[in-house]
Design a protein around this motif. Sequence first.
Motif, mmCIF file in Angstrom:
data_model
loop_
_atom_site.group_PDB
_atom_site.id
_atom_site.type_symbol
_atom_site.label_atom_id
_atom_site.label_comp_id
_atom_site.label_asym_id
_atom_site.label_seq_id
_atom_site.Cartn_x
_atom_site.Cartn_y
_atom_site.Cartn_z
ATOM 1 N N GLY A 1 5.728 5.330 -4.852
ATOM 2 C CA GLY A 1 4.540 5.443 -3.908
ATOM 3 C C GLY A 1 3.952 6.717 -3.411
ATOM 4 O O GLY A 1 2.854 6.950 -2.806
ATOM 5 N N ASP B 1 -0.043 6.792 -3.524
ATOM 6 C CA ASP B 1 -0.291 6.689 -4.759
ATOM 7 C C ASP B 1 -1.405 5.503 -4.799
ATOM 8 O O ASP B 1 -1.063 4.499 -3.772
ATOM 9 N N THR B 2 -2.124 5.091 -5.443
ATOM 10 C CA THR B 2 -2.856 3.929 -5.782
ATOM 11 C C THR B 2 -2.197 2.726 -6.024
ATOM 12 O O THR B 2 -1.224 2.650 -6.826
ATOM 13 N N LEU B 3 -2.556 1.715 -5.411
ATOM 14 C CA LEU B 3 -1.943 0.356 -5.555
ATOM 15 C C LEU B 3 -3.211 -0.477 -6.322
ATOM 16 O O LEU B 3 -4.133 -0.468 -5.899
ATOM 17 N N TYR B 4 -2.922 -0.816 -7.713
ATOM 18 C CA TYR B 4 -3.648 -1.287 -8.486
ATOM 19 C C TYR B 4 -3.506 -3.004 -8.259
ATOM 20 O O TYR B 4 -2.439 -3.376 -8.714
ATOM 21 N N ARG C 1 1.791 -0.302 -9.448
ATOM 22 C CA ARG C 1 2.024 0.969 -8.774
ATOM 23 C C ARG C 1 2.787 2.061 -8.845
ATOM 24 O O ARG C 1 3.881 1.496 -10.000
ATOM 25 N N ARG D 1 0.935 -1.427 -0.064
ATOM 26 C CA ARG D 1 0.195 0.022 -0.006
ATOM 27 C C ARG D 1 0.741 1.386 -0.012
ATOM 28 O O ARG D 1 2.009 1.215 0.453
ATOM 29 N N CYS D 2 0.387 2.342 -0.563
ATOM 30 C CA CYS D 2 1.333 3.766 -0.717
ATOM 31 C C CYS D 2 0.253 4.571 -0.773
ATOM 32 O O CYS D 2 -0.934 4.633 -0.950
#
Length: 194
Positions: A124, A83-86, A120, A80-81
Amino acid sequence: MGRTDAWAFDPIIPFIYQPNCIERSYKGNYDRGHQLPSADRLATNEMNAQTFYMTNMTPQLDRLNQDMWAKLESKVRANRCSDTLYVVTGAYFGSGATTTTDGAGNVVPIPTNYFKVLLRTKSGTTGKQIKDCNESELISMGVWVEQKSYGNIEPPRSICMSVADIEAKTGFTFFPQVPAAVKQQNNPTAWGIN
């Protein structure tokens, strides 16, 4: 908030198209395997309850689900970060796929494989949308898992491959706005898999 165990039918999909494992799981050594993990949606009870919809369940071998797959889900969560984690998770039904029955005795196909594709930003913390990042700012990877017990081990590097490899196996296109070079990456260590 925590795990709700709110097993239920998805209200927007006709019940006839959903397995019925509300009161009990699939027949045999199969868990009600979440595609979107319960532990990924703990912010509210409503979010968590949605992970218990039957549309999020597949018959997953108990020793896969509770052992290596659970550890893989934890590794993904550790990325997780800001920014978005896809994360895209899916079930694959290859040749030789068999069936079991759900909790109500209805026939249900058993996936032969599961996959995840991950994307991602490397840092991050870019604050950018993925489509606005260049390939040097992005990291991706795929995993391809057989429907079998791997033992109670950490995810092995042998399940890791590129997103492009997962696309070739499934026929799906993931992350269409991402440069092709990003989807060729396969660096398990960067994702915490050693």
